[in-house]
Design a protein around this motif. Structure first.
Motif, PDB file in Angstrom:
ATOM      1  N   GLU A  25      41.550  45.896  39.086  1.00 42.82           N
ATOM      2  CA  GLU A  25      41.111  45.620  40.457  1.00 42.82           C
ATOM      3  C   GLU A  25      40.093  44.484  40.500  1.00 42.82           C
ATOM      4  O   GLU A  25      40.096  43.660  41.420  1.00 42.82           O
ATOM      5  N   ALA A  26      39.233  44.419  39.490  1.00 42.53           N
ATOM      6  CA  ALA A  26      38.174  43.411  39.479  1.00 42.53           C
ATOM      7  C   ALA A  26      38.679  42.017  39.142  1.00 42.53           C
ATOM      8  O   ALA A  26      38.077  41.014  39.549  1.00 42.53           O
ATOM      9  N   THR A  27      39.781  41.927  38.397  1.00 42.18           N
ATOM     10  CA  THR A  27      40.249  40.617  37.917  1.00 42.18           C
ATOM     11  C   THR A  27      41.562  40.174  38.541  1.00 42.18           C
ATOM     12  O   THR A  27      42.002  39.053  38.284  1.00 42.18           O
ATOM     13  N   SER A  72      40.041  49.911  36.808  1.00 42.13           N
ATOM     14  CA  SER A  72      38.934  49.207  37.471  1.00 42.13           C
ATOM     15  C   SER A  72      38.909  47.738  37.051  1.00 42.13           C
ATOM     16  O   SER A  72      38.602  46.860  37.868  1.00 42.13           O
ATOM     17  N   TRP A  73      39.239  47.449  35.804  1.00 38.39           N
ATOM     18  CA  TRP A  73      39.316  46.056  35.352  1.00 38.39           C
ATOM     19  C   TRP A  73      40.434  45.312  36.078  1.00 38.39           C
ATOM     20  O   TRP A  73      40.274  44.146  36.438  1.00 38.39           O
TER      21      TRP A  73
END
Length: 360
Positions: free
Chosen positions: A286-288, A283-284
């Motif tokens: 995808e977010a960054t 998830s990190w």
């Protein structure tokens, strides 16, 4: 400002476990280990502060903190701020950072400025509020005041090592340094473990791993890392390998290493126990991903260059211009000489003849 007193781990204040990543030899993966271990500890739900204590500031460049960090390790060592105020949150929940400084070498004396000792960093890392679970220190190589100060401040030590004869010799010297620190500056320093990185599937890699396990059977982490090109690519792009390749084998192994740090060297998690942490890392990613991609696409400005980088480039341009001017001068000289010979052949001979009385 009011300085910290030389009092640690008081009953009313829980202090973090301070974990240094150090090897006396350079180029053995200290920053890669520090960055990805800190990140995977955070992915496992721990609160972590990563300290970039290497003047090269490579750990800092792995995070998108250029415009966010207002203070850093310089301010902390100068006693111009408390540790809680020197921390900058990263884009990853649970992971914060005390950013590095390339002029850190000039501040080595700050570690020795109070009490005539190298315990200055330990004093500076005393938390009076909101202590994290772990502090991870990315140490410089060699043994100067910086590395000694980090080891004096630490509770536990991770020693990364690469395959090869020189790396093994460096490991032995590092363990001698640890023993020296334990006998003096920090009797409470313990070895979390020796970490084998970048193991190649050849004779050197296999023999190095076998020799390490035979020589230090009780000190080796269960987790070991085969060579992975994704780590090289992540380093080139200045981002944690776990964020660059969240599905990669190196990410899973760093999660397993974080498990050993939390639960003890030699413990082995199963897939179900690692799944929440790996899901969080995905998830990190995808977010960054967009932010890291934007940084890759942008040109490197002066804030990301080594000190004097702009001047070096200007010097190169000046040298190039100078070389170009010199080249143009040489070309002009050759053309002039050639023209002179042609003109001499056409005009010089009749004139010379008249002067010498040879004709016309």
């Amino acid at each position: 400002m009011t300085s910290h007193e030389d009092v640690f781990d008081t009953p009313e204040t829980r202090q973090p476990t301070i974990l240094s990543v150090y090897n006396q030899k350079g180029g053995v993966g200290k920053t890669t280990t520090s960055v990805n271990l800190a990140l995977t500890l955070a992915a496992m739900g721990k609160s972590v502060v990563l300290i970039d204590f290497d003047p090269q500031s490579s750990a800092t460049s792995n995070f998108l903190l250029r415009d966010k960090a207002k203070v850093g390790i310089n301010d902390l060592l100068r006693q111009e701020t408390f540790v809680e105020d020197a921390i900058t949150p990263t884009a990853f929940d649970g992971l914060s950072m005390i950013v590095g400084a390339r002029k850190l070498y000039s501040l080595e004396h700050a570690l020795d400025s109070r009490g005539g000792s190298q315990r200055g960093l330990r004093k500076a890392l005393h938390f009076s509020r909101n202590p994290p679970d772990y502090v991870v220190i990315d140490c410089p190589p060699a043994l100067g005041h910086l590395a000694a100060g980090a080891l004096a401040a630490s509770d536990r030590l991770v020693v990364p090592v690469f395959p090869g004869r020189y790396a093994l010799d460096g490991l032995r010297r590092t363990l001698q340094v640890v023993e020296h620190i334990q006998n003096g500056l920090n009797p409470n320093l313990s070895l979390a473990g020796i970490l084998m990185l970048s193991i190649t599937n050849d004779e050197v890699g296999r023999e190095s791993l076998t020799q390490l396990r035979n020589e230090f059977p009780d000190l080796m982490f269960r987790t070991a890392f085969p060579y992975d090109v994704d780590v090289v690519k992540a380093t080139y792009r200045r981002m944690p390998a776990a964020i660059f390749a969240p599905e990669g084998r190196t990410t899973a192994r760093f999660a397993a290493l974080a498990w050993e740090i939390i639960h003890g060297r030699g413990t082995a998690p199963d897939e179900a126990q690692l799944k929440p942490a790996l899901d969080r890392i995905r998830s990190w990613h995808e977010a960054t991903d967009t932010s890291y991609s934007a940084r890759r696409a942008s040109s490197i400005d002066e804030a990301d260059e080594p000190s004097g980088g702009g001047g070096a480039r200007q010097a190169e341009r000046g040298q190039s211009t100078g070389r170009g001017g010199m080249g143009a001068g040489l070309v002009g000289l050759v053309i002039g000489l050639a023209g002179g010979f042609v003109l001499g052949a056409a005009v010089g001979q009749p004139i010379l003849g008249r002067l010498l009385g040879l004709g016309g």
